[in-house]
Design a protein around this motif. Structure first.
Motif, mmCIF file in Angstrom:
data_model
loop_
_atom_site.group_PDB
_atom_site.id
_atom_site.type_symbol
_atom_site.label_atom_id
_atom_site.label_comp_id
_atom_site.label_asym_id
_atom_site.label_seq_id
_atom_site.Cartn_x
_atom_site.Cartn_y
_atom_site.Cartn_z
ATOM 1 N N VAL A 202 0.852 -1.194 0.000
ATOM 2 C CA VAL A 202 0.000 0.000 0.000
ATOM 3 C C VAL A 202 0.883 1.237 0.000
ATOM 4 O O VAL A 202 1.621 1.491 0.950
ATOM 5 C CB VAL A 202 -0.934 -0.003 1.219
ATOM 6 N N ALA A 203 0.801 2.026 -1.078
ATOM 7 C CA ALA A 203 1.612 3.233 -1.189
ATOM 8 C C ALA A 203 0.975 4.416 -0.477
ATOM 9 O O ALA A 203 1.679 5.306 0.003
ATOM 10 C CB ALA A 203 1.846 3.564 -2.664
ATOM 11 N N VAL B 111 -6.806 -1.385 3.695
ATOM 12 C CA VAL B 111 -6.306 -2.486 2.877
ATOM 13 C C VAL B 111 -4.909 -2.866 3.352
ATOM 14 O O VAL B 111 -4.037 -1.996 3.491
ATOM 15 C CB VAL B 111 -6.274 -2.102 1.379
ATOM 16 N N GLU B 112 -4.697 -4.135 3.597
ATOM 17 C CA GLU B 112 -3.394 -4.630 4.032
ATOM 18 C C GLU B 112 -2.605 -5.139 2.826
ATOM 19 O O GLU B 112 -3.191 -5.518 1.809
ATOM 20 C CB GLU B 112 -3.569 -5.770 5.041
ATOM 21 N N PRO B 113 -1.264 -5.147 2.913
ATOM 22 C CA PRO B 113 -0.482 -5.776 1.843
ATOM 23 C C PRO B 113 -0.968 -7.205 1.602
ATOM 24 O O PRO B 113 -1.369 -7.898 2.545
ATOM 25 C CB PRO B 113 0.946 -5.743 2.382
ATOM 26 N N GLU C 8 1.263 -0.656 -5.050
ATOM 27 C CA GLU C 8 2.427 -0.856 -5.904
ATOM 28 C C GLU C 8 3.066 -2.204 -5.614
ATOM 29 O O GLU C 8 2.701 -2.897 -4.659
ATOM 30 C CB GLU C 8 3.449 0.269 -5.694
ATOM 31 N N THR C 9 4.017 -2.564 -6.463
ATOM 32 C CA THR C 9 4.796 -3.770 -6.250
ATOM 33 C C THR C 9 6.216 -3.501 -6.723
ATOM 34 O O THR C 9 6.502 -2.450 -7.304
ATOM 35 C CB THR C 9 4.180 -4.976 -6.984
ATOM 36 N N GLU C 10 7.117 -4.442 -6.462
ATOM 37 C CA GLU C 10 8.503 -4.314 -6.888
ATOM 38 C C GLU C 10 8.850 -5.455 -7.823
ATOM 39 O O GLU C 10 8.345 -6.569 -7.682
ATOM 40 C CB GLU C 10 9.449 -4.332 -5.678
ATOM 41 N N PHE C 11 9.738 -5.156 -8.773
ATOM 42 C CA PHE C 11 10.167 -6.206 -9.702
ATOM 43 C C PHE C 11 11.561 -5.903 -10.238
ATOM 44 O O PHE C 11 11.919 -4.755 -10.474
ATOM 45 C CB PHE C 11 9.201 -6.335 -10.889
ATOM 46 N N GLU C 12 12.298 -6.975 -10.453
ATOM 47 C CA GLU C 12 13.571 -6.929 -11.162
ATOM 48 C C GLU C 12 13.750 -8.270 -11.836
ATOM 49 O O GLU C 12 13.571 -9.313 -11.204
ATOM 50 C CB GLU C 12 14.734 -6.688 -10.199
ATOM 51 N N GLY C 13 14.033 -8.272 -13.154
ATOM 52 C CA GLY C 13 14.254 -9.550 -13.805
ATOM 53 C C GLY C 13 13.810 -9.556 -15.254
ATOM 54 O O GLY C 13 13.843 -8.529 -15.929
ATOM 55 N N GLU C 14 13.366 -10.742 -15.733
ATOM 56 C CA GLU C 14 13.057 -10.971 -17.134
ATOM 57 C C GLU C 14 11.554 -11.033 -17.365
ATOM 58 O O GLU C 14 10.838 -11.711 -16.626
ATOM 59 C CB GLU C 14 13.682 -12.298 -17.576
ATOM 60 N N ALA C 15 11.116 -10.338 -18.382
ATOM 61 C CA ALA C 15 9.742 -10.466 -18.869
ATOM 62 C C ALA C 15 9.796 -11.374 -20.095
ATOM 63 O O ALA C 15 9.811 -10.924 -21.244
ATOM 64 C CB ALA C 15 9.163 -9.103 -19.201
#
Length: 254
Positions: free
Chosen positions: A134-135, A145-147, A168-175
């Protein structure tokens, strides 16, 4: 003494496009809209009936690769700026093409629409669990609202303009499978508002769904039924909150 009659609220729901179970999404959204007897909904597969949109109090879209012509994009922009509220879901901001290299890409063919929406879908990693945080915990759309964790398409997007990010969410890697497939670590909006003029767009990237027949013509049969965030009570909570927000035009952009 005459009985006070609540005013009718006109909604347009657009559900259509590629590679999703639009029958399922359309029915679920109509059931939620039907919880308020004031709401009367017209349903379309695309944006061609711009007169219906102009007459609507609010707009909900669940589409994939459905891009209106420029004059309709201009009308949508003006409708929002004049006070319209648009609750855009999942693939509304997508333009998908299979490139010559065998990978899917996202041509920048509709900059005006993406500017109005606030983002353009570029890619997503393979469907897998990820955490949504939750931003802005103080906004009415996310208060309490909880994560939570969901298994869904994690949208990697190009931003357009100032966004009020709520989830929001976080991401690093391959699509994998997309032309723009390498992504450095970053935070990505899941739910946001883009105010503009007297109106606003609320965008929720969650809610992928797909049945056995929904990959045609690319594939005749998809082996499993995907419901993703639709399996979560919190997603329905967010949908109900978003519909309530969309109905309340008098509050303007936020």
């Amino acid at each position: 003494m005459s009985e006070e009659r609540p005013a009718r609220i006109n909604c347009v729901l657009i559900a259509g496009g590629l590679y999703h179970d639009f029958d399922f999404a359309r029915l679920e959204l109509l059931k939620l809209l039907g919880e308020d007897p004031r709401v009367r909904t017209r349903v379309f597969e695309d944006y061609a009936n711009i007169d219906a949109i102009r007459e609507a109090d609010f707009l909900i879209t669940y589409t994939c690769d459905v891009i209106p012509p420029l004059e309709v994009q201009e009308a949508l922009r003006d409708w929002v700026k004049d006070g319209g509220r648009w609750y855009a879901l999942h693939g509304t901001n997508s333009v998908l093409r299979l490139f010559d290299n065998g990978l899917y890409g996202s041509p920048r063919w509709a900059p005006l629409m993406m500017e109005t929406l606030g983002t353009q879908f570029i890619a997503h990693p393979p469907i897998a669990p990820y955490k949504v945080t939750v931003a802005d915990p103080d906004h009415p759309l996310t208060q309490g609202v909880e994560p939570f964790e969901t298994t869904d398409e994690l949208y990697l997007m190009e931003r357009h303009g100032d966004l009020h990010v709520l989830l929001e969410t976080e991401f690093e890697g391959e699509a994998t499978g997309f032309d723009e497939h390498v992504w450095a670590h970053d935070r990505h909006p899941v739910l946001y508002i883009k105010p503009q003029g007297a109106g606003a767009v609320l965008y929720n990237t969650l809610g992928h769904c797909r049945g056995h027949y929904d990959m045609q013509p690319a594939l005749d049969w998809w082996p499993q039924v995907d419901r993703c965030a639709w399996d979560l009570p919190v997603f329905y909570d967010l949908l109900r909150r978003g519909i309530a927000w969309a109905k309340d035009r008098k509050k303007g952009g936020e």
